[in-house]
Design a protein around this motif. Structure first.
Motif, PDB file in Angstrom:
ATOM      1  N   THR A   1       1.075  -1.209   0.036  1.00  0.00           N
ATOM      2  CA  THR A   1       0.083   0.009   0.034  1.00  0.00           C
ATOM      3  C   THR A   1       0.878   1.312  -0.115  1.00  0.00           C
ATOM      4  O   THR A   1       1.880   1.035   0.638  1.00  0.00           O
ATOM      5  N   GLU A   2       0.462   2.189  -0.472  1.00  0.00           N
ATOM      6  CA  GLU A   2       0.914   3.560  -0.489  1.00  0.00           C
ATOM      7  C   GLU A   2       0.164   4.652  -0.322  1.00  0.00           C
ATOM      8  O   GLU A   2      -0.821   4.752  -1.067  1.00  0.00           O
ATOM      9  N   SER A   3       0.375   5.499   0.619  1.00  0.00           N
ATOM     10  CA  SER A   3      -0.440   6.661   0.971  1.00  0.00           C
ATOM     11  C   SER A   3       0.857   7.834   1.325  1.00  0.00           C
ATOM     12  O   SER A   3       1.541   7.430   2.149  1.00  0.00           O
TER      13      SER A   3
ATOM     14  N   SER B   1       4.602  -2.281   3.303  1.00  0.00           N
ATOM     15  CA  SER B   1       4.254  -3.645   2.488  1.00  0.00           C
ATOM     16  C   SER B   1       4.413  -5.067   3.444  1.00  0.00           C
ATOM     17  O   SER B   1       4.876  -4.655   4.674  1.00  0.00           O
ATOM     18  N   GLY B   2       4.087  -6.103   3.135  1.00  0.00           N
ATOM     19  CA  GLY B   2       4.043  -7.225   3.899  1.00  0.00           C
ATOM     20  C   GLY B   2       3.959  -8.532   3.160  1.00  0.00           C
ATOM     21  O   GLY B   2       3.380  -8.394   2.077  1.00  0.00           O
TER      22      GLY B   2
ATOM     23  N   VAL C   1       0.528 -11.212   7.224  1.00  0.00           N
ATOM     24  CA  VAL C   1       1.539 -10.767   6.429  1.00  0.00           C
ATOM     25  C   VAL C   1       2.848 -10.730   7.430  1.00  0.00           C
ATOM     26  O   VAL C   1       2.555 -10.013   8.478  1.00  0.00           O
ATOM     27  N   GLN C   2       4.046 -10.737   6.963  1.00  0.00           N
ATOM     28  CA  GLN C   2       5.095 -10.168   7.391  1.00  0.00           C
ATOM     29  C   GLN C   2       5.615  -8.959   7.157  1.00  0.00           C
ATOM     30  O   GLN C   2       5.933  -8.776   6.067  1.00  0.00           O
ATOM     31  N   PRO C   3       5.539  -8.008   7.814  1.00  0.00           N
ATOM     32  CA  PRO C   3       5.795  -6.489   7.533  1.00  0.00           C
ATOM     33  C   PRO C   3       7.403  -6.546   6.700  1.00  0.00           C
ATOM     34  O   PRO C   3       8.147  -7.191   7.317  1.00  0.00           O
TER      35      PRO C   3
ATOM     36  N   THR D   1      -5.061  -5.042   7.900  1.00  0.00           N
ATOM     37  CA  THR D   1      -5.459  -3.847   7.314  1.00  0.00           C
ATOM     38  C   THR D   1      -5.099  -2.793   8.096  1.00  0.00           C
ATOM     39  O   THR D   1      -4.872  -1.753   7.471  1.00  0.00           O
ATOM     40  N   LYS D   2      -5.139  -2.826   9.488  1.00  0.00           N
ATOM     41  CA  LYS D   2      -4.735  -1.797  10.496  1.00  0.00           C
ATOM     42  C   LYS D   2      -3.149  -1.489  10.006  1.00  0.00           C
ATOM     43  O   LYS D   2      -2.835  -0.423   9.743  1.00  0.00           O
ATOM     44  N   ALA D   3      -2.140  -2.379   9.739  1.00  0.00           N
ATOM     45  CA  ALA D   3      -1.077  -2.394   9.672  1.00  0.00           C
ATOM     46  C   ALA D   3      -0.441  -1.737   8.368  1.00  0.00           C
ATOM     47  O   ALA D   3       0.452  -0.693   8.126  1.00  0.00           O
TER      48      ALA D   3
END
Length: 198
Positions: free
Chosen positions: A27-29, A35-36, A103-105, A132-134
């Motif tokens: 994700t990018e914001s 990412s994970g 996911v593994q960050p 989703t939070k991460a």
């Protein structure tokens, strides 16, 4: 390498759920990439899977996104609170999806920690609500294509995990689905500390 939308249009959602293990969700914001590495998935098939929201092609306001062509994000609220991220699979009209459970960050660890203040690293994205939070995913991503211009996409592993073993398990929290709850449609990386705990 960014995964093309055609990757998600696999007519076998169970196979896709397995193939997604080890891929990278990005994700990018605000110009910051997080990412994970996907370490846990679950498959859901609309045609005959009682655990699926769109079982027997049930079409509702919530499930409408699942009927899109593979490569869209399906984000729904669990218990009306926690957004959960799924990848729509198959072709248009076939409501299949893969739930990303853990996911593994990898990228943007500091931003992920900010989003998950006070949470130990191994728990940052362990469980679908934690993912989703991460990664900053919410209902605004529901129905979006998984492409960089939408701020959410998937990539190949890039050697982040060189070797791993995939195990199959039953899905979590679907006891209501009767015999379908026993399907071995959950996939995990064996021994990975970021896999969710039932």
């Amino acid at each position: 390498m960014i995964l093309p939308l055609s990757f998600f249009q696999n007519p076998d959602v169970v196979s896709l759920a397995r193939e997604l293990i080890g891929k990278v969700l990005v994700t990018e914001s605000e110009g910051i990439r997080t990412s994970g590495i996907i370490v846990e998935t679950e498959a859901y098939r609309g045609s005959d899977d009682r655990a699926c929201h769109a079982y027997n092609y049930r079409r509702t306001a919530r499930t409408e996104t699942m009927f899109k062509q593979g490569g869209h994000a399906y984000v729904y609220l669990c218990y009306g609170i926690h957004p959960l991220f799924n990848i729509v699979a198959n072709s248009e009209g076939e409501p299949d999806a893969v739930l990303i459970r853990a996911v593994q960050p990898s990228d943007g660890i500091d931003r992920i920690r900010d989003r998950r203040q006070g949470i130990k690293d191994a728990k940052l994205a362990s469980g679908p609500g934690c993912v989703t939070k991460a990664l900053g995913i919410d209902r605004q991503q529901n129905g979006k294509l998984l492409i960089p211009s939408e701020g959410i996409w998937l990539e190949e592993n890039r050697g982040l995990l060189k070797e791993f073993t995939i195990e199959t398990r039953t899905r979590i929290g679907v006891d209501y689905a009767g015999e379908d709850a026993q399907r071995l449609w959950r996939f995990i990386i064996s021994g990975n500390p970021f896999v969710s705990k039932p």
